[in-house]
Design a protein around this motif. Sequence first.
Motif, mmCIF file in Angstrom:
data_model
loop_
_atom_site.group_PDB
_atom_site.id
_atom_site.type_symbol
_atom_site.label_atom_id
_atom_site.label_comp_id
_atom_site.label_asym_id
_atom_site.label_seq_id
_atom_site.Cartn_x
_atom_site.Cartn_y
_atom_site.Cartn_z
ATOM 1 N N ASP A 1 44.926 29.428 38.086
ATOM 2 C CA ASP A 1 43.951 30.505 38.282
ATOM 3 C C ASP A 1 44.457 31.835 37.737
ATOM 4 O O ASP A 1 43.677 32.711 37.383
ATOM 5 N N GLN A 2 45.775 31.984 37.668
ATOM 6 C CA GLN A 2 46.343 33.231 37.177
ATOM 7 C C GLN A 2 46.193 33.385 35.664
ATOM 8 O O GLN A 2 46.329 34.488 35.143
ATOM 9 N N GLU B 1 43.445 35.732 35.089
ATOM 10 C CA GLU B 1 43.890 37.082 35.427
ATOM 11 C C GLU B 1 44.784 37.638 34.315
ATOM 12 O O GLU B 1 44.670 38.802 33.945
ATOM 13 N N ARG C 1 42.604 38.759 31.503
ATOM 14 C CA ARG C 1 41.972 40.033 31.836
ATOM 15 C C ARG C 1 42.957 41.187 31.631
ATOM 16 O O ARG C 1 42.618 42.215 31.040
#
Length: 155
Positions: free
Chosen positions: A137-138, A141, A144
Amino acid sequence: MSETAKQNTPSAERPRLQDTIRLSAQGFAKVLGDLEARVMQAVWDLGRPASARVVHERVIREHEVALLTVITVLNKLVEKRLLRRHKQDDLLHYEAAWSEEDFRAHAARRVVEGILSFGPAALASSFIDALAEHDPDQLAELERMIHERMQREER
């Protein structure tokens, strides 16, 4: 402490970390000794200036160690600029010079700077692979954050 403030912090105020990284260690013990990491965690958990005895009482909950050993480690952490020491009620009290979050960021940056000696491409590839295995999931991030940084650079 903001990123700009960290970059502008004089080297005389930055923590002194060992130049070696212990890959087998966990958490802050990678850049500090095992007991140093335990003592720092105890000081951060207390969240206030504390005497050596109070810090020792925290540390021995998980790791049996003599009070004098904890005092020695506290004083070494003062020398490394991770703790500040002052007298209060005729006793020396210790408090963190850096928040846990700020120290984590500083230590991580030092580790990354050291790893960059392998070459930026090797680091980027290895980092993405390790992150995908550890916390997929990182990756979103990270994407981003990269885009945000690139936009700031374009300005």
